[in-house]
Enzyme design. Structure first.
Site: not given
Ligand code: AP5
Ligand code: MG
Ligand code: ZN
Length: 237
Positions: A23, A98, A137, A172, A183
């Site tokens: 994402k 979410r 990552r 992270r 997660r």
């Molecule tokens: P990346 O682009 O970083 O993936 P991402 O989908 O953004 O993954 P996240 O870990 O950020 O998602 P998340 O939903 O767990 O975290 P968030 O910060 O929202 O890519 C990942 C890796 O893959 C990178 O190294 C990249 O280079 C590689 N990659 C990308 N595309 C690729 C491809 N095509 N091929 C190969 N490699 C590739 O949330 C974190 C925490 O915050 C949650 O757990 C929760 O506690 C809280 N939180 C956030 N939002 C909410 C909400 N709405 N409600 C409640 N709690 C929330």
């Molecule tokens: Mg992300």
């Protein structure tokens, strides 16, 4: 800005998918091309964490365990960010909504100002690939751009290439094996039902997220408008 980008000005999009689906990676490309604001709930929480705010301290425990921060905190934080935007300003939500309660609250808040979500792009990636990606990552401490360690050597860039002063790169706290497992489980139990919500509204586009970053980007653009993908090649590829 290209004429193609202008046709998408003002679009309100949700980038949806499990942890590690890409994402944040796709948001970096799409926000430039579509001229929309990138609004990531995870990035907003991490911004609060690094500034030591009360909200950040509250969120820390939930995030480090890999479980959702409570809705009363999360919904208010995201709506505070998009509420003041003008109706014709576009945005790309990443990590929000979410659960179905968040999706309904978003719809209700947008409707109050005659706005609505235009499309939800669901990036599909298998669990084993998510685990592989998240163990490798790294993100920029300043702009939160994600990076992957080199596939052959594991080498990680020392500095972010997008930040003028080269932001520090770090791993992270919720990318530990235990937190990643939580997660992914939380995604399947609490977040995946949001797909039915948007499917019922006719807004859902599923795209394959396991090809190269460029192919996923092309699929995301194609899901918005068939001709847009052909018109655009990101400079980085
Ligand atoms: P990346 O682009 O970083 O993936 P991402 O989908 O953004 O993954 P996240 O870990 O950020 O998602 P998340 O939903 O767990 O975290 P968030 O910060 O929202 O890519 C990942 C890796 O893959 C990178 O190294 C990249 O280079 C590689 N990659 C990308 N595309 C690729 C491809 N095509 N091929 C190969 N490699 C590739 O949330 C974190 C925490 O915050 C949650 O757990 C929760 O506690 C809280 N939180 C956030 N939002 C909410 C909400 N709405 N409600 C409640 N709690 C929330
Ligand atoms: Mg992300
Ligand atoms: Zn950066």
């Amino acid at each position: 800005m290209t004429p193609q980008a202008m046709t998408h000005q003002g679009w309100k999009l949700v980038l949806f998918g499990p942890p590690g689906a890409g994402k944040g990676t796709q948001a970096q490309l799409l926000k430039e091309h579509l001229q929309v604001a990138h609004v990531s709930s995870g990035d907003l929480f991490r911004h609060h964490l690094s500034n030591g705010t009360e909200l950040g301290e509250l969120a820390r425990g939930y995030m480090n365990q890999g479980i959702l921060v409570p809705d009363d905190v999360t919904i208010g934080m995201v709506l505070d960010r998009i509420g003041p935007m003008s109706p014709d300003e576009g945005f790309l939500l990443d990590g929000f909504p979410r659960n179905v309660k968040q999706a309904q609250a978003l719809n209700d808040a947008l409707a109050e100002s005659d706005r609505r979500i235009d499309r939800v792009i669901h990036i599909k990636v298998a669990d084993a690939e998510l685990i592989r990606r998240l163990s490798n990552r790294y993100i920029c401490r300043v702009c939160q751009k994600p990076f992957a360690g080199d596939a052959a050597t594991g080498a990680v860039p020392a500095r972010c290439d997008d930040c003028p002063d080269g932001g520090d790169i770090y791993q992270r706290a919720d990318d530990t094996a235990a937190a990643v497992a939580n997660r992914i489980a939380v995604y399947h139990q609490e977040t995946a039902p949001v797909l039915d919500f948007y499917q019922a509204h006719g807004l859902l586009s599923d795209i394959a997220g396991e090809g190269p970053v460029e192919s996923v980007n092309q699929a995301a653009l194609a899901s918005l408008q068939p001709n847009l993908a052909k018109a655009f090649r990101p400079a980085a590829f």
